[in-house]
Design an enzyme around this catalytic site. Structure first.
Site, short mmCIF file in Angstrom:
data_model
loop_
_atom_site.label_atom_id
_atom_site.label_comp_id
_atom_site.label_asym_id
_atom_site.label_seq_id
_atom_site.Cartn_x
_atom_site.Cartn_y
_atom_site.Cartn_z
N GLN A 114 0.83 -1.21 0.00
CA GLN A 114 0.00 0.00 0.00
C GLN A 114 0.86 1.26 0.00
OE1 GLN A 114 -3.64 -0.77 0.59
NE2 GLN A 114 -3.85 1.17 -0.47
N LYS A 117 2.01 1.78 -3.55
CA LYS A 117 0.82 2.03 -4.37
C LYS A 117 0.35 3.48 -4.16
CE LYS A 117 -2.47 -0.95 -3.69
NZ LYS A 117 -3.73 -1.68 -3.34
N LYS A 129 -2.55 -0.71 6.71
CA LYS A 129 -3.56 -1.74 6.43
C LYS A 129 -4.01 -2.33 7.75
CE LYS A 129 -5.38 -3.68 2.73
NZ LYS A 129 -5.45 -3.20 1.35
N ASP A 169 -11.77 -3.58 2.22
CA ASP A 169 -10.94 -4.56 1.50
C ASP A 169 -11.78 -5.84 1.52
OD1 ASP A 169 -7.89 -4.70 0.51
OD2 ASP A 169 -8.33 -6.63 1.41
N ASN A 244 -16.43 -6.69 -5.19
CA ASN A 244 -16.48 -5.33 -5.69
C ASN A 244 -15.48 -5.07 -6.84
OD1 ASN A 244 -17.08 -2.48 -5.42
ND2 ASN A 244 -15.05 -2.36 -4.51
N1 GLU Z 1 -8.18 -1.94 0.06
C1 GLU Z 1 -7.96 -1.11 -1.11
C2 GLU Z 1 -6.54 -1.32 -1.60
O1 GLU Z 1 -6.01 -2.39 -1.50
C3 GLU Z 1 -8.38 0.33 -0.91
C4 GLU Z 1 -7.68 1.09 0.18
C5 GLU Z 1 -8.24 2.48 0.44
O2 GLU Z 1 -9.10 2.95 -0.29
O3 GLU Z 1 -7.78 3.08 1.43
O4 GLU Z 1 -5.91 -0.45 -2.14
#
Ligand code: GLU
Length: 449
Positions: A114, A117, A129, A169, A244
């Site tokens: 994350q 990302k 997370k 998630d 989703n």
């Molecule tokens: N769980 C999603 C991801 O893996 C979204 C995370 C978010 O929107 O904070 O990126």
């Protein structure tokens, strides 16, 4: 596994030693370190001040007890987690997963991914997370609510719009976010809309957030196909999962002229060569909350349901894994290549095993790693935070236009970075390096933190 240089191998050895048994976390770190060899060779300054070691160490890890009472009056105990990985670019940002497979290693791998990302989105968000080993399957609405309230009764003290902003998630959608946000609001006596994203539209959610991860992945793959003068038009696609991410990937592929011939859940997969009836999948998964096997039961002839087995045996030109980590094995990847796959876009986090990634790269398949391709979800979360901060609410079109621009930007950044580091077309390398450089530069500017 690729050979790492001596310094990176030593860093990896320490990560394995200090995080014993956390195999998914090791896998995620190893993949990034394998890309960093070229950075270290070009920019030895990045190895100073234990910068890489610090990036591999979460800033904070919270583990807590979640007691709750089920419908029969029995007390149940689960474990809750939040790994606040890196806040060099902004408040910790990342989803919450409810699934029996959750443990600290899973949450750490997701928090690590994350961080890069979120950096790639270009938005001011750090990485984090959370989750629990709670299994929502078969639980009543009342049980889900009580679990969410108990989970939040501990987690709320660690959150805040400037501190840590969760979202959904696997196993956490609009309903669960509503219950968690409601409990946060009650405990703090603040309507702090920006503390959660993925909220319902009535209480501060953003239009297009639900669709964003799937749409974003499809935009990314569209941009990747265009580099070879190709498009989705008339192509056979397989999308694993039916949550989703999968549903809105299928919706956008269909809009772009592709045909989806298979999708799945954790029990099995369905094949419909005429093209999956998306309205029916939505009805089964979003309204009835039932299993995907229902599809075959309701549609009958011309469709198949295969229990267990691998959805990657279904021939396709574009594969969009949108279920969970390590769902494409080396064998699956070889099968996909044999059947003529031209592009893979990872909607889930780390769905391809290291062996599968190697197979795709060696075969010259266009391969979009999750930390770039599925960044549209969290990018739209950042847009939701923007709307909350300005007490505004944008139209669907306005939000989707921003999402499409962000995805094109991520694609171009990954492509340009891969080129700059001598590996044109290598999106894995491009994503890892571009994400790393942003986080590392910011951390350096903030001193030894
Ligand atoms: N769980 C999603 C991801 O893996 C979204 C995370 C978010 O929107 O904070 O990126």
């Amino acid at each position: 596994m690729l050979q790492l240089d001596e310094k990176l191998e030593a860093i990896f050895g320490e990560v394995v030693r200090r995080n014993a048994g956390e195999t998914e976390f090791h896998q995620a770190v190893r993949e990034v370190l394998e890309s960093l060899g070229r950075v270290v060779a070009k920019r030895p300054d990045f190895t100073a001040d234990a910068l890489i070691e610090r990036i591999c160490e979460p800033e904070r890890q919270i583990i807590f007890r979640v007691p709750w009472v089920d419908d029969r009056g029995n007390v149940q105990i689960n474990r809750g987690f939040r790994v606040q990985f890196n806040s060099a670019l902004g408040p910790y940002k990342g989803g919450i997963r409810f699934h029996p497979s959750v443990n600290v290693g899973i949450i750490k791998f997701l928090g690590f991914e994350q961080t890069f990302k979120n950096a790639l989105t270009g938005m001011p968000i750090g990485g984090g997370k959370g989750g629990s080993d709670f299994n929502p399957r078969g639980r009543s609405n009342g049980e889900i609510m009580r679990f969410c309230q108990s989970f939040m009764t501990e987690l709320y003290r660690h959150l805040g719009e400037y501190t840590d902003v969760p979202a959904g998630d696997i196993g956490v959608g609009g309903r669960e976010i509503g219950y968690m946000f409601g409990q946060y609001k009650r405990l703090t006596n603040r309507f702090e809309a920006g503390v959660f994203t993925g909220k319902g539209l009535l209480y501060g959610g953003s239009r297009a957030r639900t669709e964003a991860t799937g749409y974003g992945n499809t935009y990314f793959v569209q941009a990747m196909l265009a580099t070879r003068g190709r498009s989705f038009e008339g192509r056979k696609c397989v999308v694993s999962g039916s949550g989703n991410v999968a549903i809105y990937t299928m919706e956008k592929i269909r809009e772009f002229g592709g045909t989806i011939v298979a999708c799945s859940d954790s029990n099995g997969y369905i094949v419909d060569e005429k093209g999956i009836d998306l309205d029916l999948v939505k009805e089964i998964k979003e309204v009835r909350r039932a299993r995907i096997s229902e599809y075959h039961r309701l549609k009958g002839t011309g469709t198949h349901y295969i229990e267990k087995g691998s959805i990657w045996d279904v021939a396709c030109e574009v594969a969009m894994p949108s279920a969970t980590q390590n769902e494409i094995s080396g064998r699956d990847a070889r099968e996909l290549v044999k059947n003529g796959v031209v592009a893979v876009g990872e909607g889930a986090n780390m769905p391809s095993t290291p062996e599968a990634v190697r197979v795709f790269r060696e075969a010259g398949v266009l391969f979009a790693p999750g930390k770039a391709a599925n960044a549209g979800g969290v990018a739209t979360s950042a847009l939701e935070m923007q709307q909350n901060a300005s007490r505004d609410s944008w139209t669907f079109e306005q939000t989707e236009t921003r999402l499409a621009t962000i995805m094109r930007g991520i694609h171009d950044t990954c492509a340009a970075t891969a080129e700059e580091y001598g590996a044109p077309g290598d999106y894995v390398l491009g994503a890892n390096i571009a994400g790393f450089v942003r986080v590392a530069e910011s951390m350096r500017a903030l001193g030894v933190i």
